[in-house]
Design a protein around this motif. Structure first.
Motif, PDB file in Angstrom:
ATOM      1  N   ARG A   1       0.847  -1.190   0.000  1.00  0.00           N
ATOM      2  CA  ARG A   1       0.000   0.000   0.000  1.00  0.00           C
ATOM      3  C   ARG A   1       0.884   1.240   0.000  1.00  0.00           C
ATOM      4  O   ARG A   1       2.054   1.188   0.403  1.00  0.00           O
ATOM      5  CB  ARG A   1      -0.914   0.024   1.224  1.00  0.00           C
ATOM      6  N   PHE A   2       0.341   2.348  -0.458  1.00  0.00           N
ATOM      7  CA  PHE A   2       1.099   3.589  -0.465  1.00  0.00           C
ATOM      8  C   PHE A   2       1.406   4.054   0.958  1.00  0.00           C
ATOM      9  O   PHE A   2       0.575   3.910   1.872  1.00  0.00           O
ATOM     10  CB  PHE A   2       0.324   4.712  -1.157  1.00  0.00           C
ATOM     11  N   VAL A   3       2.581   4.614   1.131  1.00  0.00           N
ATOM     12  CA  VAL A   3       2.896   5.387   2.325  1.00  0.00           C
ATOM     13  C   VAL A   3       2.405   6.805   2.052  1.00  0.00           C
ATOM     14  O   VAL A   3       2.910   7.480   1.157  1.00  0.00           O
ATOM     15  CB  VAL A   3       4.409   5.390   2.609  1.00  0.00           C
ATOM     16  N   MET A   4       1.400   7.241   2.787  1.00  0.00           N
ATOM     17  CA  MET A   4       0.767   8.524   2.493  1.00  0.00           C
ATOM     18  C   MET A   4       1.374   9.639   3.333  1.00  0.00           C
ATOM     19  O   MET A   4       1.534   9.505   4.554  1.00  0.00           O
ATOM     20  CB  MET A   4      -0.743   8.441   2.748  1.00  0.00           C
ATOM     21  N   PRO A   5       1.715  10.754   2.695  1.00  0.00           N
ATOM     22  CA  PRO A   5       2.333  11.880   3.404  1.00  0.00           C
ATOM     23  C   PRO A   5       1.298  12.897   3.859  1.00  0.00           C
ATOM     24  O   PRO A   5       0.117  12.820   3.490  1.00  0.00           O
ATOM     25  CB  PRO A   5       3.213  12.488   2.310  1.00  0.00           C
ATOM     26  N   GLU A   6       1.770  13.855   4.629  1.00  0.00           N
ATOM     27  CA  GLU A   6       1.001  15.075   4.847  1.00  0.00           C
ATOM     28  C   GLU A   6       1.364  16.044   3.739  1.00  0.00           C
ATOM     29  O   GLU A   6       2.523  16.142   3.335  1.00  0.00           O
ATOM     30  CB  GLU A   6       1.310  15.674   6.216  1.00  0.00           C
ATOM     31  N   PHE A   7       0.384  16.761   3.233  1.00  0.00           N
ATOM     32  CA  PHE A   7       0.613  17.696   2.134  1.00  0.00           C
ATOM     33  C   PHE A   7       0.596  19.135   2.638  1.00  0.00           C
ATOM     34  O   PHE A   7      -0.183  19.482   3.527  1.00  0.00           O
ATOM     35  CB  PHE A   7      -0.468  17.537   1.063  1.00  0.00           C
ATOM     36  N   GLY A   8       1.437  19.967   2.032  1.00  0.00           N
ATOM     37  CA  GLY A   8       1.453  21.394   2.321  1.00  0.00           C
ATOM     38  C   GLY A   8       1.994  22.138   1.121  1.00  0.00           C
ATOM     39  O   GLY A   8       1.403  22.109   0.043  1.00  0.00           O
ATOM     40  N   SER A   9       3.158  22.767   1.286  1.00  0.00           N
ATOM     41  CA  SER A   9       3.823  23.425   0.146  1.00  0.00           C
ATOM     42  C   SER A   9       5.327  23.182   0.203  1.00  0.00           C
ATOM     43  O   SER A   9       6.118  23.954  -0.314  1.00  0.00           O
ATOM     44  CB  SER A   9       3.528  24.931   0.156  1.00  0.00           C
ATOM     45  N   HIS A  10       5.719  22.065   0.815  1.00  0.00           N
ATOM     46  CA  HIS A  10       7.124  21.746   1.052  1.00  0.00           C
ATOM     47  C   HIS A  10       7.908  21.558  -0.251  1.00  0.00           C
ATOM     48  O   HIS A  10       9.040  22.040  -0.379  1.00  0.00           O
ATOM     49  CB  HIS A  10       7.224  20.475   1.901  1.00  0.00           C
ATOM     50  N   VAL A  11       7.330  20.854  -1.202  1.00  0.00           N
ATOM     51  CA  VAL A  11       8.101  20.430  -2.379  1.00  0.00           C
ATOM     52  C   VAL A  11       8.549  21.619  -3.205  1.00  0.00           C
ATOM     53  O   VAL A  11       9.733  21.742  -3.553  1.00  0.00           O
ATOM     54  CB  VAL A  11       7.288  19.438  -3.234  1.00  0.00           C
ATOM     55  N   ILE A  12       7.651  22.516  -3.517  1.00  0.00           N
ATOM     56  CA  ILE A  12       8.049  23.640  -4.374  1.00  0.00           C
ATOM     57  C   ILE A  12       9.018  24.564  -3.647  1.00  0.00           C
ATOM     58  O   ILE A  12       9.870  25.197  -4.275  1.00  0.00           O
ATOM     59  CB  ILE A  12       6.810  24.410  -4.891  1.00  0.00           C
ATOM     60  N   GLU A  13       8.919  24.608  -2.319  1.00  0.00           N
ATOM     61  CA  GLU A  13       9.849  25.425  -1.546  1.00  0.00           C
ATOM     62  C   GLU A  13      11.256  24.833  -1.545  1.00  0.00           C
ATOM     63  O   GLU A  13      12.241  25.550  -1.373  1.00  0.00           O
ATOM     64  CB  GLU A  13       9.355  25.581  -0.108  1.00  0.00           C
ATOM     65  N   HIS A  14      11.363  23.528  -1.739  1.00  0.00           N
ATOM     66  CA  HIS A  14      12.657  22.837  -1.675  1.00  0.00           C
ATOM     67  C   HIS A  14      13.069  22.259  -3.028  1.00  0.00           C
ATOM     68  O   HIS A  14      13.960  21.406  -3.088  1.00  0.00           O
ATOM     69  CB  HIS A  14      12.600  21.715  -0.639  1.00  0.00           C
ATOM     70  N   ILE A  15      12.481  22.715  -4.093  1.00  0.00           N
ATOM     71  CA  ILE A  15      12.722  22.135  -5.412  1.00  0.00           C
ATOM     72  C   ILE A  15      14.182  22.289  -5.826  1.00  0.00           C
ATOM     73  O   ILE A  15      14.869  23.237  -5.427  1.00  0.00           O
ATOM     74  CB  ILE A  15      11.784  22.778  -6.466  1.00  0.00           C
TER      75      ILE A  15
END
Length: 478
Positions: free
Chosen positions: A261-275
């Motif tokens: 099964r997928f390991v599900m994360p919490e979502f926010g705006s982390h990825v674009i801030e750390h791209i």
């Protein structure tokens, strides 16, 4: 009647984030601005390559439709799925757009194909009906969501280990971002997201020997286009499949994910801030620091190439899996995912650009002579630092040995990494400005570049007004 509670919880989690999340991070909007311009600049450069442009335009008939989405840098106005494909192919072609590395790898700006095509098409419809069009803030909101979904799903889930290509996450994120622009209901989101996993998924075989080919340069364009189509069908009322993931025997988990099964994360705006930006040179990201190390070594060894006895490359486990190659390389797609080839070019020529992977450059026998001297190994410390959430380093070390001495260079964090963020913006400005100046006549290029330094002004533009900036007169040299 099927309700939200009947759907797999993973689909509900993604749907609720994409639909309801409120973005409060100024940094996220700042980085969305740079990601947008960087991706479009990559697309302009790709228009200089015949292998890319042969895939662009309509599938059939003329390159314009009465009400469609425009493709920046071209004269095409196309049905939105085809416009999404065009934009996605252009931005991805040279392997020069932004990157996210985790258990899965990928390029979140690939989703711009669906996002920009959808926003422009909806805006054209609105204007025709006498209503206000979408603004670029809507585009940024959709981008931040798409980056987050693709990137955070990649943190805990390795699709590559199951033989699946990472563009499944492009399709997933593009579907969610398109539905956001359509202002879909929760039921429509869930239907669309379930369709993503019922759909067929791309195999990674086109990225690896003996099948490495140019599909890896248009696969993301295909995925973002498909994401738009699945969202649109669901918006029009196509029903979903509540247990598309978890259904015994026939669901995605049992058929394609080895029962996990997928390991599900919490979502926010982390990825674009750390791209991660590929700002200085186009190289698969696990090899960026190796290229930088080799470029540093170039002036020290360039006059002594015939005296080299061996070259040691130390990399992370991901670099070994993806870009370590020996033997003949049959095309550009093979070369731009070969660590040894990239390092050889940097050592030999003191540069690496999109032309370095061409047949003409590859014909230089000295490249393979250097490759034959190379031994590539995994350095466990580099792998540990790669997965360390406090570091997220991407280390490589290059050691050149002569008969009586050796010289070594190690780089842990590439120029585009958050830990070297201040260094990246001059490179990005130069990359974007050069791409624009090489494509448009001078006055149009200057007008376009002026917006680069005005993110608030860009965010307030209507989508049609922004796209119009990229449809100006072409440079006669193009």
């Amino acid at each position: 009647m099927i309700g939200s509670q009947d759907y797999d919880s993973e689909l509900l989690h993604i749907a609720q984030y994409a639909k309801d999340y409120t973005i409060v991070s100024d940094e996220a909007y700042k980085m969305a601005h740079w990601c947008l311009w960087d991706a479009l600049a990559c697309g302009l450069r790709a228009l200089q390559h015949r292998d890319c442009t042969r895939l662009l335009g309509p599938l059939y008939g003329e390159g314009r439709c009465m009400l469609g989405a425009r493709v920046p840098g071209t004269s095409f106005c196309l049905p939105p799925p085809q416009a999404a494909f065009n934009i996605g192919v252009m931005n991805r072609w040279l392997d020069f757009n932004d990157t996210w590395l985790a258990k899965e790898w990928g390029h979140p700006s690939d989703n711009l194909g669906a996002i920009l095509a959808c926003a422009d098409y909806l805006s054209q419809q609105a204007l025709q009906a006498g209503k206000p069009p979408l603004t670029m803030r809507h585009v940024f909101d959709a981008m931040i969501r798409a980056y987050e979904i693709q990137g955070m799903m990649a943190c805990g889930n390795a699709f590559n280990e199951k033989g699946l290509d990472h563009v499944i996450l492009v399709k997933l994120a593009s579907t969610a971002a398109t539905m956001f622009l359509l202002q879909g209901t929760e039921a429509q989101y869930l239907a669309a997201l379930s369709q993503v996993f019922v759909d067929g998924q791309a195999l990674r075989t086109y990225r690896h020997w003996p099948n490495t080919g140019s599909r890896k340069s248009w696969a993301a364009g295909d995925a973002t286009s498909r994401g738009f189509s699945l969202a649109w069908l669901s918006y029009l009322g196509e029903p979903g499949y509540p247990t598309a993931l978890s259904a015994p025997k026939w669901g995605f988990y049992d058929v394609s994910f080895r029962g996990e099964r997928f390991v599900m994360p919490e979502f926010g705006s982390h990825v674009i801030e750390h791209i991660l930006f590929k700002a200085a040179f186009p190289a698969e990201f696990h090899g960026q620091t190796a290229v930088e190390a080799a470029l540093t070594l170039h002036p020290k060894i360039k006059d002594h190439l015939n005296k080299i006895t061996s070259i040691q490359l130390e990399t992370q486990a991901a670099g070994m899996r993806i870009i370590h190659k020996t033997g003949p390389l049959k095309n550009e797609a093979d070369r731009d995912h070969c660590l040894e080839y990239m390092v050889a070019c940097a050592l030999l020529f003191g540069r690496l650009d999109e032309h370095s992977y061409s047949d003409e450059v590859a014909a230089d026998p000295r490249i393979d002579q250097l490759r034959c001297l190379m031994r590539t190994t995994e350095q466990p410390k580099f792998t540990a630092d790669y997965y360390d959430v406090e570091k997220r380093a991407i280390p490589n070390r290059v050691t050149v040995t002569f008969a009586d001495t050796s010289i070594s260079e190690q780089v842990d964090y590439p120029i585009g990494h958050l830990k070297r963020r201040a260094e990246v913006f001059p490179y990005l400005r130069e990359k974007i400005t050069a791409s624009i100046s090489g494509h448009y006549v001078e006055k149009d290029a200057e007008r376009l570049v002026a917006y680069l330094e005005a993110p608030e002004r860009v965010m307030s533009l209507s989508v049609p007004d922004f796209v119009n900036l990229w449809l100006s007169s072409l440079n006669p040299a193009v």
